[in-house]
Design an enzyme around this catalytic site. Structure first.
Site, PDB file in Angstrom:
ATOM      1  CB  THR A   8      -0.946  -0.002   1.213  1.00 39.32           C
ATOM      2  OG1 THR A   8      -1.830  -1.115   1.093  1.00 39.32           O
ATOM      3  CG2 THR A   8      -1.779   1.278   1.275  1.00 39.32           C
ATOM      4  CE  LYS A  32      -5.601  -1.437   1.819  1.00 43.97           C
ATOM      5  NZ  LYS A  32      -4.322  -2.115   1.999  1.00 43.97           N
ATOM      6  CE  LYS A  45       2.011   2.121   4.061  1.00 43.11           C
ATOM      7  NZ  LYS A  45       2.220   0.798   3.503  1.00 43.11           N
TER       8      LYS A  45
END
Lengths: 298, 298
Positions: free
Chosen positions: B108, B183, B251
């Site tokens: 990611t 995402k 994150k």
């Protein structure tokens, strides 16, 4: 529009139904079709006349008159004040309910008014069950509401089979007020979920993604929800002329925030989202579906 | 622990797999069991040795060495910088990938680094597909990840059957970066949803409700979600020693907030929830599951 009588129909009862709004009218219709003798009362009398003409019940001129001789009184009105009025006002149902009768309230109210009316009912030899619902107008029409109850278990056992005429589930969650508190848990969950969804979809649209395609993918996984599956597509298409109105959501969130203040509970994003709904009202969107939160983000 | 080879297995390929963490190790194992010739590289070499001892692959000493002769290079590392390092660093995979080979990245990351590496790949006659996943460690072990891809459709068509070895769905959502953006849409949805759920459950607990019972009822209706059904019960029981860690969620939310700033998108509750996760980290909860937001509210 109304589903047929449920298989496990109960013996016919004399039921007073007070409040024939978007939710109340189809609920009362399910009771009439289940064979109960339904007497209706509505503040705007014309609605009661129209309902009785269609479903064959009797019309009363006051909540007290409707309640006379009823085993069961059901209310579905606007807010705490409306409920107090139809229960313990000068022409309220409590004036003439027979000893031992039960009042079931489907209004979404404060837990406090539920406790107060349960106490008052008890003082008069009556019973009160707070029983707010979820499932919306379509749930009422299709007879598949979820009913969250608070009160005494004996009275609950007596009303449950009747209420099942328009419900998928009728559950006792605790003492007086517990139904209202459970409904608040439901609404707090929905508010955060919808705002997260609104931020996510508006973000994806600004990024130029094909959001119908993205939704199809992410609604298979851990981000999925009823709202994502059922409101995501209409949010992307900017359609809000249906569903649960912002005005009603604000009323419900007001109840949640008041209750949280009393308990010392913290609702940081719920409080913020309530303010976002105020923005939507100011834009003239009080009647838009609650998923319209995304309109603030475009 | 690893599911058996899928029915629609593809012809064996030479695959380099870079990054054998919680996600990468079981993904690479699925590839080995599907009959592919897998060469692995991991920054901590001992992990690569252990993996190869168990699953029979070859160990390389650098990403470049792993990529030599591979049709397909798969990366699953920590963040943008790690990805740049393993792709275009001095010993990066791009140094030795054969012409026309494809690099699929499951990390990611930002959409920017995905676009930058896709451009760089294109300049060198290579292909780059950004392909972040959802489904967590269990999804990787059970081979049921959801893979969101961005890149060229020809390269996508070539890698899709291979990636299906550990996925339930592998979907191309647009050009380079589109997988990462999708995402982010997923993570923004989850953050709002979890905070709403946390506020709702903490509120209900303070109100003294039997929350397992309340959850059972409300998870039938319009408030329901995967998180409510799968994390609600453990949130009530105050268990967070599993799942997706707060450190990783921070994150991801950082990536979302950076991208939103670039696009001029507004993420008011997401920004706030990111700060709430900072509180959890400060409490020592960086490794707790993301549903631990409720701990701030007790």
């Amino acid at each position: 529009m109304i589903a047929s009588r449920p298989y496990d129909a109960t013996p016919a009862r004399r039921i007073a139904f007070i409040g024939l709004g978007t939710m109340g009218a189809p609920m009362a219709a399910h009771l009439a079709r289940a064979g109960h003798a339904v007497t209706v009362y509505n503040r705007t009398a014309a609605k009661a006349q129209a309902w009785a003409a269609e479903f064959g019940g009797r019309v009363a001129l006051s909540p007290a008159e409707a309640a006379e001789g009823a085993d069961l009184v059901i209310t579905c009105v606007g807010n705490d004040d409306d409920l107090r009025q139809v229960c313990v006002g000068p022409d309220g149902a409590f004036q003439r309910m027979p000893a031992g009768a039960v009042l079931v309230d489907h209004t979404t109210t404060s837990a406090q008014v539920a406790r107060e009316l349960a106490q008052q009912a008890s003082n008069q030899g009556l019973h009160f069950i707070d029983a707010p619902v979820s499932g919306g107008n379509l749930g009422a029409i299709n007879g598949v509401l979820t009913v969250m109850c608070g009160g005494e278990s004996d009275a609950f056992d007596r009303i449950r089979p009747v209420v099942m005429a328009y419900a998928r589930a009728v559950t006792l969650l605790g003492e007086a007020g517990a139904g209202q508190l459970a409904k608040m848990v439901n609404q707090i969950s929905v508010a955060g979920l919808l705002q997260g969804l609104a931020e996510a979809l508006a973000f994806g649209q600004k990024a130029g993604l094909d959001m119908h395609k993205v939704l199809e993918v992410i609604s298979q996984g851990a981000a999925t929800s009823w709202q994502m599956q059922n409101r995501g597509p209409t949010m992307i298409d900017d359609r809000f002329d249906f569903g649960f109105a912002v005005d009603w959501m604000r009323k419900d969130l007001g109840l949640c925030l008041d209750e949280a203040r009393r308990q010392g509970a913290t609702l940081p994003t719920t409080a913020l989202i309530d303010q976002f709904y105020a923005d939507i009202q100011a834009q003239g969107g009080g009647r838009w579906d609650t998923s319209s939160l995304i309109r603030r983000l475009r």
